[in-house]
Design a protein around this motif. Structure first.
Motif, PDB file in Angstrom:
ATOM      1  N   GLN A  22      61.126  40.621  52.351  1.00  0.00           N
ATOM      2  CA  GLN A  22      61.636  41.737  51.591  1.00  0.00           C
ATOM      3  C   GLN A  22      60.495  42.948  51.819  1.00  0.00           C
ATOM      4  O   GLN A  22      59.649  42.546  51.163  1.00  0.00           O
ATOM      5  CB  GLN A  22      61.716  41.424  50.143  1.00  0.00           C
ATOM      6  CG  GLN A  22      62.257  42.576  49.113  1.00  0.00           C
ATOM      7  CD  GLN A  22      63.776  42.932  49.563  1.00  0.00           C
ATOM      8  OE1 GLN A  22      64.765  42.357  49.428  1.00  0.00           O
ATOM      9  NE2 GLN A  22      63.591  44.507  49.813  1.00  0.00           N
ATOM     10  N   ALA A  23      60.910  44.040  52.405  1.00  0.00           N
ATOM     11  CA  ALA A  23      60.198  45.277  52.427  1.00  0.00           C
ATOM     12  C   ALA A  23      60.052  46.005  51.139  1.00  0.00           C
ATOM     13  O   ALA A  23      61.217  46.255  50.656  1.00  0.00           O
ATOM     14  CB  ALA A  23      60.388  46.161  53.784  1.00  0.00           C
ATOM     15  N   SER A  24      58.835  46.609  51.066  1.00  0.00           N
ATOM     16  CA  SER A  24      58.980  47.651  50.002  1.00  0.00           C
ATOM     17  C   SER A  24      58.079  48.851  50.111  1.00  0.00           C
ATOM     18  O   SER A  24      57.208  48.576  51.196  1.00  0.00           O
ATOM     19  CB  SER A  24      58.935  47.030  48.529  1.00  0.00           C
ATOM     20  OG  SER A  24      57.495  46.255  48.382  1.00  0.00           O
ATOM     21  N   GLY A  25      58.119  49.798  49.353  1.00  0.00           N
ATOM     22  CA  GLY A  25      56.976  50.862  49.340  1.00  0.00           C
ATOM     23  C   GLY A  25      57.261  52.069  50.060  1.00  0.00           C
ATOM     24  O   GLY A  25      56.548  52.938  49.923  1.00  0.00           O
ATOM     25  N   LEU A  49      53.210  50.239  52.895  1.00  0.00           N
ATOM     26  CA  LEU A  49      54.564  49.318  52.702  1.00  0.00           C
ATOM     27  C   LEU A  49      54.065  47.906  52.586  1.00  0.00           C
ATOM     28  O   LEU A  49      52.892  47.302  52.910  1.00  0.00           O
ATOM     29  CB  LEU A  49      55.314  49.304  54.138  1.00  0.00           C
ATOM     30  CG  LEU A  49      55.761  50.806  54.565  1.00  0.00           C
ATOM     31  CD1 LEU A  49      56.683  50.563  55.555  1.00  0.00           C
ATOM     32  CD2 LEU A  49      56.503  51.377  53.222  1.00  0.00           C
ATOM     33  N   SER A  50      54.811  47.195  51.997  1.00  0.00           N
ATOM     34  CA  SER A  50      54.392  45.825  51.748  1.00  0.00           C
ATOM     35  C   SER A  50      55.829  44.858  52.057  1.00  0.00           C
ATOM     36  O   SER A  50      56.663  45.407  52.121  1.00  0.00           O
ATOM     37  CB  SER A  50      54.389  45.554  50.000  1.00  0.00           C
ATOM     38  OG  SER A  50      53.154  46.144  49.570  1.00  0.00           O
ATOM     39  N   CYS A  51      55.560  43.532  52.549  1.00  0.00           N
ATOM     40  CA  CYS A  51      56.464  42.885  52.843  1.00  0.00           C
ATOM     41  C   CYS A  51      56.068  41.263  52.222  1.00  0.00           C
ATOM     42  O   CYS A  51      55.063  40.957  52.659  1.00  0.00           O
ATOM     43  CB  CYS A  51      56.636  42.895  54.377  1.00  0.00           C
ATOM     44  SG  CYS A  51      57.766  41.554  55.236  1.00  0.00           S
ATOM     45  N   THR A  57      63.051  49.587  54.266  1.00  0.00           N
ATOM     46  CA  THR A  57      62.630  50.277  53.340  1.00  0.00           C
ATOM     47  C   THR A  57      62.482  51.878  54.044  1.00  0.00           C
ATOM     48  O   THR A  57      61.792  51.992  55.056  1.00  0.00           O
ATOM     49  CB  THR A  57      61.425  49.980  52.496  1.00  0.00           C
ATOM     50  OG1 THR A  57      61.083  50.693  51.542  1.00  0.00           O
ATOM     51  CG2 THR A  57      60.051  49.966  53.514  1.00  0.00           C
TER      52      THR A  57
END
Length: 125
Positions: A4-7, A19-21, A119
Motif C-alpha cells: 500500500q503506497a501513500s504520501g 512516499l511510503s509503502c 499514489t
C-alpha cells in the motif's frame, strides 16, 4: 505480500514529498522492493529499487541525485524521499515487490510479482 503506497499530493516545482509503502502478509520471501511511476498517457517505468536484506540501492537516471529510497525492515516499510521535484515527475507512483531480484532485469515490470495501488504525485510549474 500486500503493498500500500501513500504520501502523494500536489506540490510546486522545486518542492519535496515523501512516499511510503507498507508491506504486509508474507513478507519473509521478499528479495527487493521498488518504485515505478506512470505519467498520464504513458507506460509504467522504473524509478528506484532497494534490496530487502542488504539495502543495495538502484535509481533511474532521471531521478538520481534527487530521490532517495530507503527501508525499515522492522516496520516492513519502504520510503521514497523526492526532492527538487519537476513537473515531469507528475505521475501515479506504485510500489512493487520481487521474490527473486535480478539487477539485470530490475527495470522490467515482470520482475515484480506484487503491486500495490498507486499514489498520485502532481508537480505544478
Amino acid at each position: 505480500v500486500q503493498l500500500q503506497a501513500s504520501g502523494g499530493g500536489l506540490v510546486q516545482a522545486g518542492g519535496s514529498l515523501r512516499l511510503s509503502c507498507a508491506a504486509s502478509g508474507r513478507t519473509a520471501g521478499t528479495d527487493a522492493l521498488a518504485w515505478f511511476r506512470q505519467a498520464p498517457g504513458k507506460g509504467r517505468i522504473f524509478v528506484s529499487a532497494i534490496t530487502w536484506r542488504d539495502g543495495k540501492l538502484y535509481y533511474a537516471d532521471s531521478v538520481q541525485g534527487r530521490f532517495t529510497i530507503s527501508r525499515d525492515n522492522a516496520k516492513n516499510m519502504m520510503y521514497l524521499q523526492m526532492n527538487n521535484l519537476k513537473p515531469e515527475d507528475t505521475a501515479v507512483y506504485y510500489c512493487a515487490a520481487s521474490r527473486r531480484f535480478n539487477v539485470a532485469s530490475m527495470t522490467w515490470r515482470t520482475e515484480y510479482n506484487s503491486w500495490g495501488p498507486g499514489t498520485l504525485v502532481t508537480v505544478s510549474s
